[in-house]
Design a protein around this motif. Structure first.
Motif, PDB file in Angstrom:
ATOM      1  N   LEU A  12     -27.745  62.149  81.868  1.00  0.00           N
ATOM      2  CA  LEU A  12     -27.308  63.524  82.112  1.00  0.00           C
ATOM      3  C   LEU A  12     -25.988  63.471  82.863  1.00  0.00           C
ATOM      4  N   TYR A  13     -24.986  64.088  82.295  1.00  0.00           N
ATOM      5  CA  TYR A  13     -23.675  64.170  82.943  1.00  0.00           C
ATOM      6  C   TYR A  13     -23.442  65.623  83.315  1.00  0.00           C
ATOM      7  N   ILE A  14     -23.368  65.894  84.598  1.00  0.00           N
ATOM      8  CA  ILE A  14     -23.098  67.243  85.086  1.00  0.00           C
ATOM      9  C   ILE A  14     -21.596  67.323  85.320  1.00  0.00           C
ATOM     10  N   ARG A  15     -20.933  67.961  84.383  1.00  0.00           N
ATOM     11  CA  ARG A  15     -19.467  68.026  84.401  1.00  0.00           C
ATOM     12  C   ARG A  15     -19.004  69.080  85.400  1.00  0.00           C
ATOM     13  N   ILE A  16     -18.077  68.699  86.245  1.00  0.00           N
ATOM     14  CA  ILE A  16     -17.482  69.654  87.171  1.00  0.00           C
ATOM     15  C   ILE A  16     -16.358  70.391  86.454  1.00  0.00           C
ATOM     16  N   ILE A  17     -15.952  71.517  86.999  1.00  0.00           N
ATOM     17  CA  ILE A  17     -14.955  72.359  86.347  1.00  0.00           C
ATOM     18  C   ILE A  17     -13.639  71.632  86.125  1.00  0.00           C
ATOM     19  N   SER A  18     -13.185  70.911  87.114  1.00  0.00           N
ATOM     20  CA  SER A  18     -11.878  70.243  86.997  1.00  0.00           C
ATOM     21  C   SER A  18     -12.047  68.725  87.098  1.00  0.00           C
ATOM     22  N   ALA A  19     -12.743  68.153  86.131  1.00  0.00           N
ATOM     23  CA  ALA A  19     -12.975  66.706  86.147  1.00  0.00           C
ATOM     24  C   ALA A  19     -11.666  65.957  85.905  1.00  0.00           C
ATOM     25  N   PHE A  20     -11.507  64.844  86.602  1.00  0.00           N
ATOM     26  CA  PHE A  20     -10.326  64.010  86.422  1.00  0.00           C
ATOM     27  C   PHE A  20     -10.390  63.340  85.052  1.00  0.00           C
ATOM     28  N   PRO A  21      -9.251  63.184  84.383  1.00  0.00           N
ATOM     29  CA  PRO A  21      -9.234  62.487  83.090  1.00  0.00           C
ATOM     30  C   PRO A  21      -9.823  61.070  83.188  1.00  0.00           C
ATOM     31  N   GLU A  22      -9.600  60.406  84.321  1.00  0.00           N
ATOM     32  CA  GLU A  22     -10.137  59.058  84.515  1.00  0.00           C
ATOM     33  C   GLU A  22     -11.664  59.064  84.542  1.00  0.00           C
ATOM     34  N   LEU A  23     -12.235  60.111  85.130  1.00  0.00           N
ATOM     35  CA  LEU A  23     -13.687  60.237  85.164  1.00  0.00           C
ATOM     36  C   LEU A  23     -14.239  60.448  83.758  1.00  0.00           C
ATOM     37  N   GLU A  24     -13.608  61.324  83.005  1.00  0.00           N
ATOM     38  CA  GLU A  24     -14.040  61.579  81.634  1.00  0.00           C
ATOM     39  C   GLU A  24     -13.955  60.305  80.795  1.00  0.00           C
ATOM     40  N   GLN A  25     -12.884  59.538  80.979  1.00  0.00           N
ATOM     41  CA  GLN A  25     -12.729  58.288  80.228  1.00  0.00           C
ATOM     42  C   GLN A  25     -13.799  57.280  80.635  1.00  0.00           C
ATOM     43  N   PHE A  26     -14.088  57.208  81.939  1.00  0.00           N
ATOM     44  CA  PHE A  26     -15.130  56.310  82.430  1.00  0.00           C
ATOM     45  C   PHE A  26     -16.478  56.667  81.807  1.00  0.00           C
ATOM     46  N   ILE A  27     -16.803  57.963  81.755  1.00  0.00           N
ATOM     47  CA  ILE A  27     -18.066  58.415  81.165  1.00  0.00           C
ATOM     48  C   ILE A  27     -18.125  57.994  79.697  1.00  0.00           C
ATOM     49  N   GLN A  28     -17.061  58.241  78.954  1.00  0.00           N
ATOM     50  CA  GLN A  28     -17.031  57.873  77.536  1.00  0.00           C
ATOM     51  C   GLN A  28     -17.177  56.363  77.348  1.00  0.00           C
ATOM     52  N   ASP A  29     -16.439  55.588  78.133  1.00  0.00           N
ATOM     53  CA  ASP A  29     -16.506  54.124  78.023  1.00  0.00           C
ATOM     54  C   ASP A  29     -17.904  53.606  78.359  1.00  0.00           C
ATOM     55  N   THR A  30     -18.504  54.162  79.404  1.00  0.00           N
ATOM     56  CA  THR A  30     -19.836  53.739  79.826  1.00  0.00           C
ATOM     57  C   THR A  30     -20.878  54.065  78.760  1.00  0.00           C
ATOM     58  N   CYS A  31     -20.782  55.248  78.179  1.00  0.00           N
ATOM     59  CA  CYS A  31     -21.730  55.634  77.119  1.00  0.00           C
ATOM     60  C   CYS A  31     -21.624  54.701  75.927  1.00  0.00           C
ATOM     61  N   LYS A  32     -20.415  54.357  75.588  1.00  0.00           N
ATOM     62  CA  LYS A  32     -20.208  53.454  74.456  1.00  0.00           C
ATOM     63  C   LYS A  32     -20.708  52.052  74.788  1.00  0.00           C
ATOM     64  N   ARG A  33     -20.346  51.547  75.949  1.00  0.00           N
ATOM     65  CA  ARG A  33     -20.714  50.190  76.348  1.00  0.00           C
ATOM     66  C   ARG A  33     -22.226  50.010  76.403  1.00  0.00           C
ATOM     67  N   TYR A  34     -22.931  50.982  76.975  1.00  0.00           N
ATOM     68  CA  TYR A  34     -24.378  50.850  77.157  1.00  0.00           C
ATOM     69  C   TYR A  34     -25.181  51.629  76.117  1.00  0.00           C
ATOM     70  N   GLN A  35     -24.489  52.183  75.133  1.00  0.00           N
ATOM     71  CA  GLN A  35     -25.122  52.933  74.055  1.00  0.00           C
ATOM     72  C   GLN A  35     -26.055  54.017  74.601  1.00  0.00           C
ATOM     73  N   LEU A  36     -25.514  54.809  75.515  1.00  0.00           N
ATOM     74  CA  LEU A  36     -26.281  55.883  76.134  1.00  0.00           C
ATOM     75  C   LEU A  36     -26.277  57.122  75.247  1.00  0.00           C
ATOM     76  N   GLN A  37     -27.378  57.811  75.255  1.00  0.00           N
ATOM     77  CA  GLN A  37     -27.436  59.129  74.642  1.00  0.00           C
ATOM     78  C   GLN A  37     -27.156  60.108  75.781  1.00  0.00           C
ATOM     79  N   ILE A  38     -25.974  60.693  75.782  1.00  0.00           N
ATOM     80  CA  ILE A  38     -25.571  61.533  76.915  1.00  0.00           C
ATOM     81  C   ILE A  38     -25.811  63.004  76.614  1.00  0.00           C
ATOM     82  N   TYR A  39     -26.295  63.695  77.621  1.00  0.00           N
ATOM     83  CA  TYR A  39     -26.516  65.126  77.564  1.00  0.00           C
ATOM     84  C   TYR A  39     -25.590  65.722  78.618  1.00  0.00           C
ATOM     85  N   THR A  40     -24.574  66.460  78.194  1.00  0.00           N
ATOM     86  CA  THR A  40     -23.560  66.988  79.102  1.00  0.00           C
ATOM     87  C   THR A  40     -23.770  68.473  79.331  1.00  0.00           C
ATOM     88  N   VAL A  41     -23.772  68.872  80.590  1.00  0.00           N
ATOM     89  CA  VAL A  41     -23.864  70.290  80.961  1.00  0.00           C
ATOM     90  C   VAL A  41     -22.863  70.569  82.075  1.00  0.00           C
TER      91      VAL A  41
END
Length: 96
Positions: A12-41
């Motif tokens: 579960l990724y609880i996205r803040i209103i003004s997320a840093f681009p680096e944070l978004e990239q980290f989330i994407q990279d982590t999901c890909k690396r660990y093959q996570l099924q992410i649910y974003t709200v």
């Protein structure tokens, strides 16, 4: 390929209103690396857990990143139910 869609670790990724681009990239990279099924709200934790409970009612426990020094966390144990008035989950707190 393992894990298959049915057995993927869910996140579960609880996205803040003004997320840093680096944070978004980290989330994407982590999901890909660990093959996570992410649910974003978007929203606060209580809203996110309420939405998760509605959309994924089979989930019964959530792994939290709560630290002992976080507000209202001094009395938490490593495993405890969510507070009254919150969606009911077993809250797993490995960082305490």
């Amino acid at each position: 390929m393992y894990p298959d869609q049915e057995n993927q670790l869910q996140a579960l990724y609880i996205r803040i209103i003004s997320a840093f681009p680096e944070l978004e990239q980290f989330i994407q990279d982590t999901c890909k690396r660990y093959q996570l099924q992410i649910y974003t709200v978007c929203g606060n934790i209580k809203e996110a857990l309420t939405d998760l409970k509605t959309q994924q009612p089979h989930i019964q426990a959530v792994l939290m990143g709560t630290r002992r020094t976080d507000p209202y966390s001094r009395t938490l144990s490593p495993m405890c139910m969510t507070d009254p008035g919150w969606p009911q989950y077993m809250r797993v707190n490995p960082l305490l």
